[in-house]
Enzyme design. Structure first.
Site, PDB file in Angstrom:
ATOM      1  N   GLN A  97      -1.530   7.535   7.703  1.00  0.00           N
ATOM      2  CA  GLN A  97      -0.505   8.591   7.779  1.00  0.00           C
ATOM      3  C   GLN A  97       0.757   8.199   7.008  1.00  0.00           C
ATOM      4  OE1 GLN A  97      -1.217  11.587   8.899  1.00  0.00           O
ATOM      5  NE2 GLN A  97      -3.260  10.743   9.260  1.00  0.00           N
ATOM      6  N   GLU A  98       1.064   6.886   6.996  1.00  0.00           N
ATOM      7  CA  GLU A  98       2.223   6.437   6.211  1.00  0.00           C
ATOM      8  C   GLU A  98       2.058   6.856   4.750  1.00  0.00           C
ATOM      9  OE1 GLU A  98       3.536   2.382   6.716  1.00  0.00           O
ATOM     10  OE2 GLU A  98       2.669   2.290   8.708  1.00  0.00           O
TER      11      GLU A  98
ATOM     12  N   HIS B 111       8.556   3.295   8.885  1.00  0.00           N
ATOM     13  CA  HIS B 111       8.390   2.439  10.068  1.00  0.00           C
ATOM     14  C   HIS B 111       7.154   2.899  10.840  1.00  0.00           C
ATOM     15  CE1 HIS B 111       9.705  -0.263  13.222  1.00  0.00           C
ATOM     16  NE2 HIS B 111       9.429   0.691  14.083  1.00  0.00           N
TER      17      HIS B 111
ATOM     18  N   SER C 280       0.832  -1.209   0.000  1.00  0.00           N
ATOM     19  CA  SER C 280       0.000   0.000   0.000  1.00  0.00           C
ATOM     20  C   SER C 280       0.871   1.266   0.000  1.00  0.00           C
ATOM     21  CB  SER C 280      -0.977   0.002   1.172  1.00  0.00           C
ATOM     22  OG  SER C 280      -0.311   0.134   2.396  1.00  0.00           O
TER      23      SER C 280
HETATM   24  C1  GRF Z   1       3.891  -0.640   6.901  1.00  0.00           C
HETATM   25  O1  GRF Z   1       3.225  -0.564   8.119  1.00  0.00           O
HETATM   26  C2  GRF Z   1       5.310  -0.189   7.060  1.00  0.00           C
HETATM   27  O2  GRF Z   1       5.453   0.812   8.011  1.00  0.00           O
HETATM   28  C3  GRF Z   1       5.991  -1.437   7.534  1.00  0.00           C
HETATM   29  O3  GRF Z   1       5.371  -2.480   6.819  1.00  0.00           O
HETATM   30  C4  GRF Z   1       4.062  -2.089   6.441  1.00  0.00           C
HETATM   31  C5  GRF Z   1       3.974  -2.225   4.952  1.00  0.00           C
HETATM   32  O4  GRF Z   1       2.698  -2.053   4.452  1.00  0.00           O
HETATM   33  N1  GRF Z   1       7.411  -1.327   7.353  1.00  0.00           N
HETATM   34  P1  GRF Z   1       2.473  -2.021   2.875  1.00  0.00           P
HETATM   35  O5  GRF Z   1       3.070  -3.301   2.297  1.00  0.00           O
HETATM   36  O6  GRF Z   1       3.107  -0.796   2.321  1.00  0.00           O
HETATM   37  O7  GRF Z   1       0.974  -2.019   2.708  1.00  0.00           O
END
Ligand code: GRF
Length: 216
Positions: A172-173, A108, A12
Site C-alpha cells: 500500500q505504501e 510511515h 522500494s
Molecule cells: C517503509 O516501511 C517506510 O514506511 C519506512 O521505512 C520503510 C522503507 O522501505 N519509513 P523502503 O526502503 O522504501 O523499501
C-alpha cells in the site's frame, strides 16, 4: 516538480516514485537521491534509473545539523523543490525543516497518529489492532506528527508476524506515495493548520473501510 528523495535502505518506495515519474503518473522528476548508508539498495536503484545518486554517510559529520547543512546544499544544488523521506532512518533537524518548510513529506507504516516512531508495525501487533496501514504526511518538528495527506488501511490477520504485516503494508505504501506526489504535483494540496485539504476531490466519493469481520 523536482524531487529530492532521502533513503537509507532497500528503496522500494523510491522505486515506486521513480516508476511513477517514468510512467507519467507523477508530473515530476527525481532530481537527487541522497542516501546515508553505503551499499544501500536505494543507491543502486537510483543509478539504474539514471538519476543523480549521492552517498552522504552520516558518520562523516560532527553533528546532525552539520549533516543537514550538507543535505540542504546538495538538494539546492540539484534544484529540488520537494523533499521525500523514503525510509530515511535519520532524525532531521530544524536546518532541513527550515530550508524546506512544509515541503518535506514522509511515509510511515501505520495509520498515524497511532504508532509513531520506530517499529511501528511491531507496535501495532503489540497493541492488537485489527487494522493498520500507512500514512504519507508533511513533516513538522515532531515525530511523525505532521499534517496527513494520504492513508491506506491494511487488515491485521491472525498469525501475522512483523514481517508479514510489514510486507502487506509496503504494498500500500507503493500506491500511497506516488498518489500523494501526484496530488502535490497537480497543485491540489492545501495545508490548513493540522489538516490537509485536497482540492478538486469528489465530495461524494466517500469510501468506508472496515475490519474484515464486518464484511461478512
Ligand atoms: C517503509 O516501511 C517506510 O514506511 C519506512 O521505512 C520503510 C522503507 O522501505 N519509513 P523502503 O526502503 O522504501 O523499501
Amino acid at each position: 516538480m523536482r524531487l529530492g528523495v532521502l533513503a537509507s535502505g532497500s528503496g522500494s518506495n523510491l522505486q515506486a516514485i521513480l516508476d511513477a515519474c517514468a510512467s507519467g503518473a507523477i508530473r515530476a522528476q527525481v532530481a537527487a537521491v541522497i542516501c546515508n548508508v553505503p551499499g544501500a539498495r536505494a543507491l543502486q536503484r537510483a543509478e539504474q534509473a539514471g538519476v543523480p545518486a549521492m552517498l552522504l554517510p552520516h558518520a562523516a559529520f560532527g553533528s546532525r545539523e552539520a549533516y543537514d547543512r550538507e543535505v540542504v546544499a546538495t538538494l539546492r544544488r540539484q534544484g529540488a523543490d520537494l523533499v521525500c523521506l523514503a525510509g530515511f532512518m535519520r532524525l532531521i533537524t530544524p536546518v532541513l525543516l527550515g530550508a524546506f518548510e512544509n515541503r518535506i513529506l514522509n511515509i510511515h507504516p501505520s495509520l498515524l497518529p497511532a504508532f509513531p516512531g520506530l517499529h511501528a508495525v511491531r507496535q501495532a501487533l503489540a497493541a492488537g489492532v485489527r487494522i493498520s496501514g500507512c500514512t504519507v504526511h508533511v513533516v513538522d518538528e515532531g515525530t511523525d506528527s505532521g499534517p496527513i495527506l494520504v492513508q491506506a488501511a491494511v487488515p491485521v490477520l491472525d498469525g501475522d508476524t512483523e514481517e508479514t504485516l510489514a510486507a502487506r503494508i509496503l504494498v500500500q505504501e507503493h500506491r500511497c506515495y506516488p498518489r500523494a506526489l501526484a496530488l502535490w504535483a497537480g497543485g491540489r494540496v492545501r495545508i490548513e493548520g493540522r489538516r490537509v485539504r485536497i482540492e478538486g476531490a469528489d465530495p461524494g466519493a466517500t469510501r468506508t473501510l472496515s475490519s474484515p469481520e464486518l464484511s461478512d
